[in-house]
Design a protein around this motif. Structure first.
Motif: not given
Length: 145
Positions: A97-115
């Motif tokens: 669970r700690d690892l998942v929280a760390f990985l989520a921090e590394q990912a930052g805000p979700a971003a995707g393609i905007v059209q």
């Protein structure tokens, strides 16, 4: 077999790990994952680090439709490894669970393609913002505001 919550935890860890492969925090993520999976065995930790680097290289080198498939397969492989860890050592839940929280921090805000597709006629005006700050000034055809 894992219950639904633990299966979800393993899936989140697998997805988060593959997402971290393309971030600046990769080295730290790799070290944490290898340490967790090695369970205190230094030789196993090295083997997992090598496996993680190979997986990362595959993700980084894939392109186009192949990239999506490689990523999906890597997510599944790491999800399975994390599920195996949880089945063998249920006490690994908290560190995972700690690892998942760390990985989520590394990912930052979700971003995707905007059209954005916009069309205006006559005196109509449009302002569309995908992200960030946008300042708009509208003027009339005769130069008025």
């Amino acid at each position: 077999m894992l219950n639904e919550a633990l299966a979800g935890l393993a899936a989140s860890a697998g997805t988060g790990l593959v997402s971290a492969m393309v971030t600046d925090g990769w080295q730290q993520a790799r070290t944490r994952v290898a340490r967790l999976l090695a369970r205190g065995d230094a030789a196993e930790e090295e083997r997992h680090e090598a496996r993680l680097e190979l997986a990362r290289r595959e993700v980084m080198e894939a392109s186009g439709k192949q990239a999506e498939e490689v990523r999906r397969l890597q997510e599944w492989a790491w999800r399975t490894r994390f599920a195996d860890l949880l089945e063998d050592e249920p006490e690994a839940q908290a560190p995972l669970r700690d690892l998942v929280a760390f990985l989520a921090e590394q990912a930052g805000p979700a971003a995707g393609i905007v059209q954005v597709n916009a069309q205006a006629t006559d005196h109509a005006q449009q302002a569309v913002q995908g992200q960030g700050i946008q300042n708009n000034t509208f003027t009339l055809p005769d130069g008025g505001v």
